[in-house]
Design a protein around this motif. Structure first.
Motif, PDB file in Angstrom:
ATOM      1  N   LYS A 117       0.840  -1.208   0.000  1.00 23.34           N
ATOM      2  CA  LYS A 117       0.000   0.000   0.000  1.00 23.34           C
ATOM      3  C   LYS A 117       0.872   1.254   0.000  1.00 23.34           C
ATOM      4  O   LYS A 117       0.587   2.219  -0.718  1.00 23.34           O
ATOM      5  N   LEU A 118       1.907   1.245   0.810  1.00 19.35           N
ATOM      6  CA  LEU A 118       2.789   2.409   0.878  1.00 19.35           C
ATOM      7  C   LEU A 118       3.539   2.617  -0.434  1.00 19.35           C
ATOM      8  O   LEU A 118       3.730   3.760  -0.865  1.00 19.35           O
ATOM      9  N   GLN A 120       2.408   1.784  -3.365  1.00 24.79           N
ATOM     10  CA  GLN A 120       1.394   2.291  -4.293  1.00 24.79           C
ATOM     11  C   GLN A 120       1.145   3.785  -4.035  1.00 24.79           C
ATOM     12  O   GLN A 120       1.056   4.580  -4.969  1.00 24.79           O
ATOM     13  N   THR A 121       1.056   4.152  -2.763  1.00 23.60           N
ATOM     14  CA  THR A 121       0.860   5.562  -2.414  1.00 23.60           C
ATOM     15  C   THR A 121       2.048   6.396  -2.877  1.00 23.60           C
ATOM     16  O   THR A 121       1.868   7.497  -3.421  1.00 23.60           O
ATOM     17  N   ASN A 124       1.805   6.891  -6.524  1.00 24.20           N
ATOM     18  CA  ASN A 124       0.780   7.896  -6.827  1.00 24.20           C
ATOM     19  C   ASN A 124       1.306   9.304  -6.571  1.00 24.20           C
ATOM     20  O   ASN A 124       1.031  10.226  -7.330  1.00 24.20           O
TER      21      ASN A 124
END
Length: 174
Positions: A117-118, A120-121, A124
């Motif tokens: 998740k990190l 991916q963040t 982004n």
């Protein structure tokens, strides 16, 4: 035995702790365990070096009451160490180890998921356009609920955002 002691002495424990990225509590617990293990093996070596036979002839020559020495010799000859069933202890240790492994695997899965998740963040954030380049249409496309709430506010004749004055103050000159 000597090669085992030499190998243990040759280990650089601080480098091992550092390479495993262990926490302070874990390192302290391991150091305490190593200290207790060293003390136990030292005490074992000292006790193993002592003679284990009893010279009852010597005690018969010294002690007046030979019956006491005979009784002690009889008790020592008849002594049989008690056998302890370690299966229950082994079973509880194995179950604890199993639970610890399961917990570690669950933690590993959570950490891997959080890292994904990190990442991916972070991707982004790296791919995002600068704030100055955003348009109202881009914001409305990304957050359709903003457009809905604005339409509701306009239909009710409200042209102020709740909490705006408290946060930024009143800019009217009147």
């Amino acid at each position: 035995m000597a090669s085992k002691a030499a190998a243990t002495a040759a280990l650089d424990w601080t480098r091992i702790y550092g390479s495993l990225n262990l926490g302070k509590e874990t390192v302290a617990a391991l150091q305490e365990f190593r200290k207790r293990s060293y003390e136990a093996s030292r005490a074992h070596a000292q006790l193993s070096a002592q003679p284990t036979t009893v010279d009852f002839a010597h005690y018969r020559a010294i002690v007046r009451n030979k019956a006491v020495v005979d009784e002690c010799e009889k008790v020592l000859r008849e002594f049989k160490p008690k056998e302890v069933d370690l299966a229950a202890w082994t079973k509880s240790i194995d179950s604890f180890e199993g639970k610890a492994v399961e917990s570690a695997q669950a933690t590993e899965a959570n950490v891997v998921q959080e890292v994904k998740k990190l990442e991916q963040t972070l991707a982004n954030i790296k791919e995002a356009r600068p704030f100055e380049d955003l348009t109202v249409d881009d914001v409305l496309a990304a957050r359709p609920e903003v457009e809905k709430s604005l339409n509701v506010m306009f239909s009710k004749g409200k042209f102020s955002v709740p909490g705006y004055k408290e946060k930024f103050g009143d800019l009217s000159l009147m």
